[in-house]
Design a protein around this motif. Structure first.
Motif, PDB file in Angstrom:
ATOM      1  N   GLU A   9      22.619  44.534  61.645  1.00  0.00           N
ATOM      2  CA  GLU A   9      21.730  45.409  60.548  1.00  0.00           C
ATOM      3  C   GLU A   9      21.053  46.533  61.799  1.00  0.00           C
ATOM      4  O   GLU A   9      20.713  47.126  61.131  1.00  0.00           O
ATOM      5  CB  GLU A   9      20.978  43.766  60.783  1.00  0.00           C
ATOM      6  CG  GLU A   9      20.870  43.588  59.558  1.00  0.00           C
ATOM      7  CD  GLU A   9      22.233  41.976  60.358  1.00  0.00           C
ATOM      8  OE1 GLU A   9      22.496  41.682  59.586  1.00  0.00           O
ATOM      9  OE2 GLU A   9      22.133  42.180  61.417  1.00  0.00           O
ATOM     10  N   THR A  57      17.314  43.574  57.186  1.00  0.00           N
ATOM     11  CA  THR A  57      17.871  43.322  56.095  1.00  0.00           C
ATOM     12  C   THR A  57      17.541  44.379  55.122  1.00  0.00           C
ATOM     13  O   THR A  57      17.867  45.260  53.701  1.00  0.00           O
ATOM     14  CB  THR A  57      18.250  42.328  55.927  1.00  0.00           C
ATOM     15  OG1 THR A  57      18.815  41.614  57.106  1.00  0.00           O
ATOM     16  CG2 THR A  57      19.160  42.343  54.784  1.00  0.00           C
ATOM     17  N   ASN A  65      16.571  48.185  55.627  1.00  0.00           N
ATOM     18  CA  ASN A  65      18.590  48.557  55.041  1.00  0.00           C
ATOM     19  C   ASN A  65      19.098  48.993  53.280  1.00  0.00           C
ATOM     20  O   ASN A  65      19.136  50.328  52.945  1.00  0.00           O
ATOM     21  CB  ASN A  65      19.245  47.721  55.907  1.00  0.00           C
ATOM     22  CG  ASN A  65      19.284  48.326  57.301  1.00  0.00           C
ATOM     23  OD1 ASN A  65      18.782  48.710  57.440  1.00  0.00           O
ATOM     24  ND2 ASN A  65      19.962  47.283  57.571  1.00  0.00           N
ATOM     25  N   GLU A  66      18.217  47.429  52.399  1.00  0.00           N
ATOM     26  CA  GLU A  66      18.287  48.062  50.922  1.00  0.00           C
ATOM     27  C   GLU A  66      18.132  48.717  50.244  1.00  0.00           C
ATOM     28  O   GLU A  66      18.066  49.467  49.238  1.00  0.00           O
ATOM     29  CB  GLU A  66      18.376  46.527  50.787  1.00  0.00           C
ATOM     30  CG  GLU A  66      19.023  45.126  51.044  1.00  0.00           C
ATOM     31  CD  GLU A  66      18.979  43.418  50.494  1.00  0.00           C
ATOM     32  OE1 GLU A  66      17.204  43.807  50.190  1.00  0.00           O
ATOM     33  OE2 GLU A  66      19.632  43.344  51.080  1.00  0.00           O
ATOM     34  N   LYS A  67      16.491  48.871  51.927  1.00  0.00           N
ATOM     35  CA  LYS A  67      15.356  49.845  50.080  1.00  0.00           C
ATOM     36  C   LYS A  67      16.016  51.476  50.664  1.00  0.00           C
ATOM     37  O   LYS A  67      15.202  52.475  50.325  1.00  0.00           O
ATOM     38  CB  LYS A  67      13.990  49.156  50.868  1.00  0.00           C
ATOM     39  CG  LYS A  67      13.836  48.123  50.240  1.00  0.00           C
ATOM     40  CD  LYS A  67      12.643  47.805  50.455  1.00  0.00           C
ATOM     41  CE  LYS A  67      11.628  46.493  49.611  1.00  0.00           C
ATOM     42  NZ  LYS A  67      11.908  46.757  47.710  1.00  0.00           N
TER      43      LYS A  67
END
Length: 559
Positions: A219, A323, A326-328
């Motif tokens: 990550e 996590t 990183n998705e946003k």
């Protein structure tokens, strides 16, 4: 079914998946050892000293991520664990130390080998227990392991009076959920963090031991790419981010690289991940990263604003938080800033004299011969800093070292724990001669267990780091730091059942280390270097980190 306290203890260890215990028996814990005798599925490693057992449990835990376990008897057996427990506490290492005490009726009467070990260890454990009722033993052990591994990990001590280990009660086996319990992350703080990151023009990522503990290396790599930022780390953060990556600029702080120290001093956003901002990192706290807003990500809310004031923070598990971010987070671009730090790296590389045997050369050669795949353990001092600077850690749990407490004598016990847990890995303990002599008796343990660990003594015949400070800041008053007393570590090692060799040149070291790698026995290499070799760069105590100086700077100033 009815079991004794000792039987319940062993069954609970099996519930927790414990396969190895490091310890030393004695009168108060004899019932436990008698039961352990009937359970060969739990390996017991008899160390030479209880402190060695605590460090071995620590090394086992750091190298695996599992809870390390050590045993000791009452009185001095228990107090001999204290340094190892404190070491684990300072570095957030999951450990359960199990001691036995005199019988309940003898407590508080100055009985033979009685000690209030829970009172002694209260400030250096995450929690501790004395179990005076056998009916509460199983639940206490289960709770101790849960406390040790969850949240910010740490050591827990359980003290069991001898009669409790003999008394009987009903026992019912439990099924243990080993999944780490994670708190819910505050999404408002995540959104604030994202806003800061997107607004930044010169972000720098600063990684600490929390990223190793949460095993967030994948990550973290993705995060660094998305942010498009350079990365530096602490001593405890080594391996969380790949030390061979082009983004990596080296360690930050007192013996950090000039590139990292100067870069962090110029950044506009410092993203601190799993680090507590120790004094060795900060230098002068008032001037630290003075141009930057600080975004702090940590599992322990007590660390937020403790040593530096954070502009914004996110509390929680590092892996979980990265996590989510990183998705946003959209891809950022900081090409000019990354190139600026790259130029700093080229302008201020780590360097040392290429002729003669030296600490940096030894570390670099170990990296080359192990291809960067070894588990490196260190003691504390100059050799520790060289190991941090010159070995490139590519993955987490590959540098085991006492960061917070700075425990001399830690490494050999820890390397025994690491080698026991990782029998197919190369384990190298890098020691100074001052540290080596503190717990060298554990070579007998390595020999008895036939552990093929490699002990590299960087021997300058002085207490190297203290001498360095005496040279730089104490007018060369070498008070109580000279160790040139004729001790022969090769003979000592051979007497304790190890292979050993003394080396004085680069060629001799290369040959000896290659031989050690192929040896099936513990191997000690005594490396003779100059007494006045120093760790460069350095930041003087209390000075800003952007005032790091190297040997050339020092000579120019004092010429």
């Amino acid at each position: 079914m009815q079991l004794t306290g000792s039987q319940i203890l062993i069954e609970c260890l099996k519930e927790q998946g414990v396969d190895t215990v490091f310890g030393y028996p004695g009168g108060a814990i004899l019932n436990v050892y008698d039961e352990l005798y009937l359970h060969p599925e739990i390996k017991h490693v008899l160390t030479s000293h209880e402190q060695g057992a605590s460090h071995a449990a620590d090394g086992y835990a750091r190298s695996t991520g599992k809870v390390g376990v050590c045993f000791a008897t009452s009185g001095p057996g228990a107090t001999n664990l204290v340094t190892g427990i404190a070491t684990a506490y300072m570095d957030s290492v999951p450990m359960v130390a199990i001691t036995c005490n005199v019988g309940v009726s003898l407590l508080g009467k100055d009985s033979f080998q009685e000690i209030d070990i829970t009172g002694i260890t209260m400030p250096i454990t995450k929690h501790n227990f004395i179990v005076k009722d056998v009916t509460k033993l199983a639940d206490t052990i289960r709770r101790a392991f849960s406390i040790a591994r969850n949240g910010r990990p740490g050591p827990v001590l359980i003290d069991i009076p001898k009669d409790v280990t003999a008394n009987k009660t009903d026992y019912k086996k439990a099924t243990i959920d080993f999944t780490r319990k994670l708190e819910e992350v505050d999404m408002d703080s995540v959104e604030a963090a994202l806003k800061l990151i997107k607004a930044s023009k010169k972000p720098y990522i600063f990684v600490g031991g929390g990223a190793v503990i949460s095993e967030a290396n994948a990550e973290l790599k993705q995060f660094a790419e998305l942010v498009d930022a350079p990365v530096c780390d602490t001593l405890m953060g080594k391996g969380a981010y790949d030390g061979t990556s082009v983004r990596y600029s080296g360690m930050l702080g007192m013996h950090g690289t000039k590139a990292s120290n100067l870069g962090v001093s110029k950044c506009d956003l410092l993203i601190a991940i799993g680090t507590r901002f120790s004094d060795r990192v900060l230098g002068n706290a008032k001037t630290f990263a003075k141009n930057a807003k600080i975004l702090q990500i940590d599992i322990d809310p007590a660390e937020i604003n403790k040593n530096v004031v954070a502009f914004s923070s996110v509390v929680g598990d590092v892996k979980q938080i990265l996590t989510i971010i990183n998705e946003k987070l959209e891809q950022q671009n900081h090409k000019e800033w990354v190139e600026y730090v790259e130029n700093l790296k080229e302008q201020f590389p780590l360097s040392y004299p290429k002729e003669g045997l030296s600490g940096p050369y030894i570390i670099e050669n170990i990296f080359e011969q192990t291809k960067g795949d070894a588990i490196i353990v260190t003691e504390v001092g100059q050799h520790q800093m060289w190991a941090a600077q010159y070995y490139k850690y590519k993955s987490p749990r590959t540098l085991l070292t006492s960061g917070g407490l700075g425990t001399m004598g830690y490494g050999l016990g820890a390397s025994i724990g690491a080698q026991t847990a990782n029998p197919d890995r190369t384990v190298v303990n890098i020691a100074g001669d001052g540290c080596f002599r503190m717990n060298l008796n554990e070579l007998a343990t390595a020999s008895r267990e036939q552990l093929p660990l490699i002990e590299v003594i960087i021997n300058n015949h002085v207490l190297g780091m203290v001498r360095q400070w005496q040279t730089l800041f104490y007018n060369k008053h070498y008070s109580a730091t000279v160790l040139d007393d004729g001790a022969d570590y090769v003979k000592v090692a051979e007497a304790l059942g190890c292979k050993a060799k003394r080396v004085t040149t680069q060629e001799e070291f290369e040959s000896a280390f290659a031989e050690a790698l192929s040896s099936k026995k513990p191997y000690v290499i005594d490396c003779i270097i100059d007494s006045d070799d120093k760790v460069w760069p350095m930041v003087a105590p209390g000075k800003p980190i952007n005032e790091a100086f190297d040997e050339a700077d020092y000579k120019a100033k004092n010429s």
